[in-house]
Design a protein around this motif. Structure first.
Motif, PDB file in Angstrom:
ATOM      1  N   GLY A 120       0.788  -1.230   0.000  1.00  0.00           N
ATOM      2  CA  GLY A 120       0.000   0.000   0.000  1.00  0.00           C
ATOM      3  C   GLY A 120       0.818   1.277   0.000  1.00  0.00           C
ATOM      4  O   GLY A 120       0.336   2.321  -0.429  1.00  0.00           O
ATOM      5  N   GLU A 121       2.050   1.187   0.502  1.00  0.00           N
ATOM      6  CA  GLU A 121       2.910   2.378   0.567  1.00  0.00           C
ATOM      7  C   GLU A 121       4.040   2.305  -0.444  1.00  0.00           C
ATOM      8  O   GLU A 121       5.054   2.985  -0.290  1.00  0.00           O
ATOM      9  N   GLY A 122       3.885   1.486  -1.476  1.00  0.00           N
ATOM     10  CA  GLY A 122       4.937   1.348  -2.483  1.00  0.00           C
ATOM     11  C   GLY A 122       5.720   0.065  -2.270  1.00  0.00           C
ATOM     12  O   GLY A 122       5.234  -0.876  -1.649  1.00  0.00           O
ATOM     13  N   CYS A 123       6.926   0.048  -2.780  1.00  0.00           N
ATOM     14  CA  CYS A 123       7.779  -1.139  -2.672  1.00  0.00           C
ATOM     15  C   CYS A 123       8.067  -1.430  -1.201  1.00  0.00           C
ATOM     16  O   CYS A 123       8.486  -0.534  -0.471  1.00  0.00           O
ATOM     17  N   PRO A 124       7.842  -2.705  -0.749  1.00  0.00           N
ATOM     18  CA  PRO A 124       8.129  -3.016   0.646  1.00  0.00           C
ATOM     19  C   PRO A 124       9.619  -2.944   0.977  1.00  0.00           C
ATOM     20  O   PRO A 124       9.983  -2.812   2.141  1.00  0.00           O
ATOM     21  N   GLY A 125      10.482  -3.003  -0.037  1.00  0.00           N
ATOM     22  CA  GLY A 125      11.925  -2.931   0.211  1.00  0.00           C
ATOM     23  C   GLY A 125      12.421  -1.514   0.410  1.00  0.00           C
ATOM     24  O   GLY A 125      13.096  -1.204   1.387  1.00  0.00           O
TER      25      GLY A 125
ATOM     26  N   GLY B 170      10.291   1.398  -0.118  1.00  0.00           N
ATOM     27  CA  GLY B 170       9.226   2.334   0.220  1.00  0.00           C
ATOM     28  C   GLY B 170       8.880   3.307  -0.897  1.00  0.00           C
ATOM     29  O   GLY B 170       8.121   4.243  -0.672  1.00  0.00           O
ATOM     30  N   GLN B 171       9.412   3.083  -2.095  1.00  0.00           N
ATOM     31  CA  GLN B 171       9.202   4.006  -3.205  1.00  0.00           C
ATOM     32  C   GLN B 171       8.277   3.404  -4.265  1.00  0.00           C
ATOM     33  O   GLN B 171       8.129   2.194  -4.372  1.00  0.00           O
ATOM     34  N   ALA B 172       7.686   4.288  -5.072  1.00  0.00           N
ATOM     35  CA  ALA B 172       6.907   3.878  -6.246  1.00  0.00           C
ATOM     36  C   ALA B 172       7.182   4.895  -7.363  1.00  0.00           C
ATOM     37  O   ALA B 172       6.751   6.035  -7.230  1.00  0.00           O
ATOM     38  N   PRO B 173       7.904   4.513  -8.403  1.00  0.00           N
ATOM     39  CA  PRO B 173       8.420   3.162  -8.670  1.00  0.00           C
ATOM     40  C   PRO B 173       9.592   2.775  -7.764  1.00  0.00           C
ATOM     41  O   PRO B 173      10.283   3.634  -7.220  1.00  0.00           O
ATOM     42  N   CYS B 174       9.767   1.469  -7.634  1.00  0.00           N
ATOM     43  CA  CYS B 174      10.825   0.876  -6.816  1.00  0.00           C
ATOM     44  C   CYS B 174      12.198   1.332  -7.313  1.00  0.00           C
ATOM     45  O   CYS B 174      12.448   1.407  -8.513  1.00  0.00           O
ATOM     46  N   ILE B 175      13.075   1.636  -6.320  1.00  0.00           N
ATOM     47  CA  ILE B 175      14.454   2.010  -6.655  1.00  0.00           C
ATOM     48  C   ILE B 175      15.452   1.002  -6.083  1.00  0.00           C
ATOM     49  O   ILE B 175      16.656   1.282  -6.022  1.00  0.00           O
TER      50      ILE B 175
ATOM     51  N   GLY C  96      18.000  -2.042  -5.929  1.00  0.00           N
ATOM     52  CA  GLY C  96      18.922  -2.573  -6.914  1.00  0.00           C
ATOM     53  C   GLY C  96      18.432  -3.912  -7.446  1.00  0.00           C
ATOM     54  O   GLY C  96      17.638  -4.584  -6.793  1.00  0.00           O
ATOM     55  N   SER C  97      18.895  -4.276  -8.638  1.00  0.00           N
ATOM     56  CA  SER C  97      18.410  -5.493  -9.278  1.00  0.00           C
ATOM     57  C   SER C  97      18.832  -6.747  -8.503  1.00  0.00           C
ATOM     58  O   SER C  97      18.286  -7.832  -8.739  1.00  0.00           O
ATOM     59  N   GLU C  98      19.792  -6.630  -7.577  1.00  0.00           N
ATOM     60  CA  GLU C  98      20.215  -7.792  -6.777  1.00  0.00           C
ATOM     61  C   GLU C  98      19.231  -8.101  -5.645  1.00  0.00           C
ATOM     62  O   GLU C  98      19.298  -9.132  -5.025  1.00  0.00           O
ATOM     63  N   HIS C  99      18.285  -7.165  -5.388  1.00  0.00           N
ATOM     64  CA  HIS C  99      17.309  -7.367  -4.326  1.00  0.00           C
ATOM     65  C   HIS C  99      15.942  -7.730  -4.896  1.00  0.00           C
ATOM     66  O   HIS C  99      15.467  -7.087  -5.813  1.00  0.00           O
ATOM     67  N   LYS C 100      15.331  -8.761  -4.317  1.00  0.00           N
ATOM     68  CA  LYS C 100      13.946  -9.073  -4.630  1.00  0.00           C
ATOM     69  C   LYS C 100      13.094  -8.385  -3.576  1.00  0.00           C
ATOM     70  O   LYS C 100      13.323  -8.595  -2.390  1.00  0.00           O
ATOM     71  N   PRO C 101      12.144  -7.529  -3.981  1.00  0.00           N
ATOM     72  CA  PRO C 101      11.350  -6.818  -2.981  1.00  0.00           C
ATOM     73  C   PRO C 101      10.510  -7.772  -2.133  1.00  0.00           C
ATOM     74  O   PRO C 101      10.127  -8.813  -2.576  1.00  0.00           O
TER      75      PRO C 101
END
Ligand SMILES: [Zn+2]
Length: 99
Positions: free
Chosen positions: A80-85, A87-92, A94-99
């Motif tokens: 609900g507040e964006g990416c759980p990793g 906190g942004q939308a769109p997610c920022i 890194g590609s090494e992290h799975k949200p």
């Protein structure tokens, strides 16, 4: 149709059958539908894909009903507040992290 309406609709249509099948049997059906979605995405028509997405979502709603999970609350809590990793939308993240 909201997620709450989806779960209510699935409960009305299949609630009695779902209760007697139980979690394990329902999870097997869910995974079978995921396999059918995979096949439709690889080689099916757009109409076949549409139907398989509906089946996967319906079986996911069934699992949530059996487990006593409100999908709308779950999605709001986690996304609900964006990416759980990050906190942004769109997610920022890194590609090494799975949200
Ligand atoms: Zn992120």
């Amino acid at each position: 149709m909201t997620l709450n309406q989806l779960q209510d609709s699935i409960r009305t249509i299949y609630g009695a059958k779902d209760g007697s099948r139980g979690m394990e049997g329902t999870f097997m059906w869910f995974m079978e539908e995921v396999g059918e979605l995979s096949a439709a995405l690889r080689g099916g028509s757009q109409e076949e894909r549409l139907l398989e997405f509906a089946d996967v979502l319906a079986w996911l709603a069934t699992l949530a009903n059996i487990a006593g999970i409100d999908l709308e609350l779950a999605m709001q809590a986690k996304y609900g507040e964006g990416c759980p990793g990050c906190g942004q939308a769109p997610c920022i993240c890194g590609s090494e992290h799975k949200p």
